[in-house]
Design a protein around this motif. Structure first.
Motif, PDB file in Angstrom:
ATOM      1  N   ILE A  44       0.743  -1.223   0.057  1.00 46.69           N
ATOM      2  CA  ILE A  44       0.023   0.099  -0.075  1.00 46.69           C
ATOM      3  C   ILE A  44       1.049   1.213  -0.048  1.00 46.69           C
ATOM      4  N   ARG A  45       1.802   1.287   0.702  1.00 45.95           N
ATOM      5  CA  ARG A  45       2.767   2.289   0.820  1.00 45.95           C
ATOM      6  C   ARG A  45       3.489   2.769  -0.368  1.00 45.95           C
ATOM      7  N   VAL A  47       2.590   1.459  -3.572  1.00 46.94           N
ATOM      8  CA  VAL A  47       1.429   1.990  -4.742  1.00 46.94           C
ATOM      9  C   VAL A  47       1.072   3.239  -4.681  1.00 46.94           C
ATOM     10  N   THR A  48       0.707   3.830  -3.558  1.00 49.08           N
ATOM     11  CA  THR A  48       0.290   5.122  -3.154  1.00 49.08           C
ATOM     12  C   THR A  48       1.374   5.894  -3.448  1.00 49.08           C
ATOM     13  N   ALA A  49       2.436   5.776  -2.964  1.00 47.51           N
ATOM     14  CA  ALA A  49       3.468   6.755  -3.449  1.00 47.51           C
ATOM     15  C   ALA A  49       3.754   6.923  -4.792  1.00 47.51           C
ATOM     16  N   CYS A  51       1.686   6.201  -7.294  1.00 47.59           N
ATOM     17  CA  CYS A  51       0.660   7.093  -8.116  1.00 47.59           C
ATOM     18  C   CYS A  51       0.761   8.599  -7.531  1.00 47.59           C
ATOM     19  N   LEU A  52       1.087   8.890  -6.458  1.00 43.08           N
ATOM     20  CA  LEU A  52       1.312  10.195  -6.169  1.00 43.08           C
ATOM     21  C   LEU A  52       2.205  10.942  -6.967  1.00 43.08           C
ATOM     22  N   LEU A 193       5.712   2.047  -8.107  1.00 45.16           N
ATOM     23  CA  LEU A 193       4.326   1.527  -8.475  1.00 45.16           C
ATOM     24  C   LEU A 193       4.550  -0.107  -8.671  1.00 45.16           C
ATOM     25  N   ILE A 228       4.697   7.168   3.360  1.00 38.30           N
ATOM     26  CA  ILE A 228       4.393   7.512   1.751  1.00 38.30           C
ATOM     27  C   ILE A 228       5.238   8.797   1.509  1.00 38.30           C
TER      28      ILE A 228
END
Length: 315
Positions: A44-45, A47-49, A51-52, A193, A228
């Motif tokens: 989660i860490r 993938v979120t980073a 995308c951002l 990602l 993140i």
């Protein structure tokens, strides 16, 4: 590979990030892994980073287009650094203190130097050898404490972290030579990602029980946000930038400072014990950083040995 133009301010800020902010991630991971499954947490860490980073890159007008070879190399780098190199470390934090994990990883500069000698035939400078010896001596002072080794699962965690350290060390050399996206921010996004997605797949295979962020407690939420934004986006971008600007063994010296930061934060927030032996070891470790990471030390050695150290060797 063509070296990017050096920006002194960026280099200093990047070293600050990988020295001090990265040292804090051991605490944040330790807090988060007490409630969340390790591979889900890391997945989660990242993938979120990732995308951002892509959203920010588009807003800044950066092109996200890369070649197939570059995409393949980002997957490899992401696996070495994040999927395996970080994901398993997070899992190992279930068994060892955050400071212990950081302390063991501080052996990385030695491994990087040996790998560079074996794989690239690069000569190891005498002062770098002294720095590594000091660093390893500091590690022995730290991990030689019975109260640390006696913890349940500590041996398993120690072995896993060591293997991850090997993966991270080889990744440092790979990134320094591989064909990767020219924009180091975009490069970081692809690594984040792809590795994040692979970690979520691994989490599913291992049968980890996923939970909604709405059920996480406040310390875990804050830890994840810090991981993140600062631990991933800021620091890993700085890390990728430095690997293109300075030599890998100098970048690896962050693993000497990280344990000291992790130790202090672990003591303050998690009540992890700091003995006089740990304090002494920290001083030895920092001295090792000085010998490996400064051009002045090479100059001093050349005066005593009567040998001229080429400028290139000090870079």
């Amino acid at each position: 590979m063509v070296k990017m133009q050096r920006n002194t301010v960026l280099v200093v800020l990047s070293f600050f990030a990988i020295y001090f902010i990265w040292g804090s991630t051991y605490l944040w991971n330790k807090i988060a892994v007490t409630e969340l499954p390790a591979f889900m947490l890391a997945g989660i860490r990242f993938v979120t980073a990732g995308c951002l980073i892509f959203i920010i890159s588009k807003a800044l007008g950066f092109s996200l287009k890369i070649t197939k070879k570059q995409f393949k190399n980002t997957i490899i780098a992401g696996f070495l650094f994040l999927t395996f190199g970080n994901g398993v470390v997070v899992w190992a934090l279930k068994y060892v203190d955050s400071s212990f994990a950081a302390l063991e990883v501080s052996a990385q500069p030695l491994v990087v130097l040996i790998m560079m000698r074996i794989l690239h035939g690069k000569k190891i400078q005498p002062m770098s050898i002294i720095g590594v010896i000091l660093g390893i001596s500091g590690i022995f002072l730290l991990v030689g404490q019975k109260e640390i080794i006696a913890q349940d699962g500590a041996i398993l965690g120690m072995v896993l972290i060591f293997i991850c350290m090997l993966s991270w060390s080889y990744g440092s050399l790979f990134v320094g030579k591989a064909d990767l996206p020219k924009n180091f921010f975009v490069n970081t996004g692809y690594q984040m990602l792809t590795s994040g997605l692979s970690l979520l797949i691994i989490s599913t295979i291992f049968g980890e029980q996923w939970t909604s962020p709405t059920t996480w407690n406040t310390p875990v939420i804050w830890s994840m946000l810090l991981l993140i934004v600062f631990g991933s986006i800021v620091t890993f971008t700085a890390f990728n930038y430095l690997l293109r600007i300075v030599s890998p063994e100098k970048v690896a010296t962050s693993t000497y400072v990280n344990p000291i930061i992790a130790m202090i934060l672990g003591w303050y927030f998690l009540k992890e014990n700091i003995s006089m032996q740990s304090a002494l070891a920290s001083i030895v470790l920092l001295t090792g950083v000085y010998f490996i990471n400064t051009k002045k030390s090479l100059t001093i050695f050349s005066r005593f040995s009567g040998k001229r150290i080429p400028k290139k060797a000090a870079d």
